[in-house]
Enzyme design. Structure first.
Site, short mmCIF file in Angstrom:
data_model
loop_
_atom_site.label_atom_id
_atom_site.label_comp_id
_atom_site.label_asym_id
_atom_site.label_seq_id
_atom_site.Cartn_x
_atom_site.Cartn_y
_atom_site.Cartn_z
N GLY A 159 28.12 97.00 162.04
CA GLY A 159 28.45 98.35 161.57
C GLY A 159 29.08 98.27 160.19
O GLY A 159 28.79 97.35 159.43
N ARG A 160 29.97 99.23 159.92
CA ARG A 160 30.54 99.31 158.57
C ARG A 160 31.30 98.05 158.19
O ARG A 160 31.13 97.52 157.09
CB ARG A 160 31.46 100.53 158.47
CG ARG A 160 30.70 101.84 158.47
CD ARG A 160 31.64 103.00 158.38
NE ARG A 160 32.39 103.14 159.61
CZ ARG A 160 32.54 104.29 160.26
NH1 ARG A 160 32.00 105.39 159.78
NH2 ARG A 160 33.25 104.35 161.37
N ILE A 161 32.15 97.55 159.10
CA ILE A 161 32.93 96.35 158.78
C ILE A 161 32.03 95.12 158.87
O ILE A 161 32.04 94.25 157.99
CB ILE A 161 34.16 96.22 159.70
CG1 ILE A 161 35.13 97.37 159.43
CG2 ILE A 161 34.86 94.87 159.50
CD1 ILE A 161 36.33 97.46 160.36
N SER A 240 38.39 92.69 165.94
CA SER A 240 38.10 94.06 166.38
C SER A 240 39.24 94.58 167.26
O SER A 240 40.20 95.18 166.77
CB SER A 240 36.76 94.13 167.10
OG SER A 240 36.76 93.34 168.27
N ARG A 241 39.18 94.30 168.55
CA ARG A 241 40.25 94.60 169.49
C ARG A 241 40.24 93.51 170.55
O ARG A 241 39.16 92.98 170.88
CB ARG A 241 40.02 95.96 170.18
CG ARG A 241 40.33 97.17 169.35
CD ARG A 241 41.83 97.29 169.04
NE ARG A 241 42.15 98.50 168.30
CZ ARG A 241 42.18 98.60 166.98
NH1 ARG A 241 41.93 97.55 166.22
NH2 ARG A 241 42.50 99.75 166.41
N GLU A 270 49.02 93.40 172.77
CA GLU A 270 49.86 93.14 171.59
C GLU A 270 51.21 93.84 171.71
O GLU A 270 51.24 94.96 172.21
CB GLU A 270 49.13 93.64 170.34
CG GLU A 270 47.85 92.88 170.07
CD GLU A 270 47.02 93.53 168.96
OE1 GLU A 270 47.51 94.46 168.30
OE2 GLU A 270 45.88 93.11 168.79
N HIS A 288 47.52 90.78 164.21
CA HIS A 288 46.80 92.04 163.93
C HIS A 288 47.12 92.58 162.53
O HIS A 288 47.75 93.63 162.38
CB HIS A 288 47.14 93.10 165.00
CG HIS A 288 46.13 94.22 165.03
ND1 HIS A 288 45.87 94.95 166.15
CD2 HIS A 288 45.33 94.73 164.07
CE1 HIS A 288 44.95 95.87 165.89
NE2 HIS A 288 44.61 95.75 164.62
C1 DGY Z 1 42.74 99.90 162.73
O1 DGY Z 1 42.88 100.66 161.77
O2 DGY Z 1 42.26 100.25 163.80
C2 DGY Z 1 43.18 98.50 162.51
O3 DGY Z 1 43.00 97.71 163.61
C3 DGY Z 1 44.63 98.51 162.11
O4 DGY Z 1 44.94 97.30 161.52
#
Ligand code: DGY
Length: 322
Positions: A159-161, A240-241, A270, A288
């Site tokens: 995707g974008r990232i 990501s997460r 976290e 993070h």
């Molecule tokens: C977000 O913007 O979701 C990032 O994980 C924050 O660092």
């Protein structure tokens, strides 16, 4: 009367000043996190909230809203801390901050890739502990890593990232392969090879990096089956997460050298990190900080403020969560 806005955490001065010009704003000057129950009480007194990814807005929160709150603008791209369906039921608009942090997260991704493959953890510890002078330095073993140049990077979620990561990785001569639910257009793929299943991509990855949003569909997307299909020299990266990968499977693979290393910026609970990660020499960990640079945080805060301004002027919202 000006709409009332609550900003739950400290944001940049520019963004705070901008809000103060147009709204009756309550800022969190001490930047003390607001407890969940307190936030429910407070939220009912405001027309809009500007919030962080650390604040939680679940079904119970929205059920307790009594009709005043109309918009929540989160200064994060991720919105897994907000129950979007419950917000919709209560007609509360949600906005986020996509795009402005793509470069920052891509930088941290490349940083983790380099740190993991070149054993930054081992190297930094050796110097900081002052043990460098005590160890035998030789030509074939001393802090020996593997190269990133010319390797294959598998991206889960182009995707974008993911696409910015791909662009940066190409600067290292890397070949890009990817798995998404659907194949992208030739323009968006930009030469990357598509795999229609995740498991079919795994054996071809020297590095694999996760760039999907956290949803029920992507929970543990990198699971034990997928990890076991990676080559022994593979490196796993996650910016990501935490929920997108199966910690049990990754830790087991790292402990038993089934893969070479990992670089992680995100975790399930976290700021608590599974202690087994802390004991691993082949795992490079960050707290993070994907979007943590001044330029990006300024842009994120201003985008959240732009959304609030647009909403109360009845203008189109720059970045509404659908
Ligand atoms: C977000 O913007 O979701 C990032 O994980 C924050 O660092």
């Amino acid at each position: 009367m000006k709409p009332k806005i609550l900003v739950t955490r400290k944001i940049t001065d520019e963004a705070e000043n901008n809000l103060a010009e147009n709204f009756d704003v309550t800022f969190n000057k001490n930047d003390e996190p607001i407890q969940y129950e307190k936030l429910i009480d407070l939220a009912n007194q405001y027309d809009g909230l500007v919030v962080s990814g650390w604040d939680k807005f679940d079904e119970n929160f929205f059920n307790k809203m009594k009709g005043k709150l109309k918009i929540i603008a989160t200064f994060s791209v991720g919105y897994d801390h907000i129950n979007i369906n419950s917000a919709k039921e209560k007609n509360i608009v949600i906005t986020n901050t996509p795009d402005v942090l793509n470069d920052a997260v891509a930088e941290i991704t490349i940083f983790l890739m380099l740190a993991a493959c070149r054993k930054a953890y081992e190297g930094v510890n050796l110097v900081k502990s002052d043990n460098w002078k005590k160890v035998k330095i030789d030509f074939v073993n001393f802090v020996m890593g593997q190269s990133m140049t010319g390797k294959t990077l598998g991206i889960i979620g182009l995707g974008r990232i993911g696409r910015i990561v791909a662009k940066r990785a190409k600067g290292f001569g890397m070949k890009i392969i990817y798995h998404n639910r659907n194949k992208l257009s030739d323009k968006l793929e930009d030469g990357a090879k598509y795999y229609n299943t995740l498991n079919s991509m795994m054996p071809d990855c020297d590095f694999v990096s996760i760039h999907t949003p956290a949803t029920s569909e992507t929970k543990n997307i990198l699971n034990s089956e997928a990890i076991n299909l990676l080559p022994k020299h593979a490196i796993v990266i996650n910016t990501s997460r935490g929920s997108t990968l199966d910690d049990e499977a990754l830790i087991e693979a790292l402990q038993n050298n089934k893969i070479y290393a990992a670089g992680l910026d995100v975790f399930v609970d976290e700021p608590n990190v599974d202690e087994r990660y802390l004991k691993l020499d082949n795992c490079f960990l960050l707290p993070h900080i994907g979007s943590s640079n001044y330029e990006t945080r300024d842009a994120m805060a201003m985008l959240a403020v732009k959304n609030i301004n647009a909403f109360f002027k009845n203008d189109p919202l720059p970045t509404k969560v659908k």
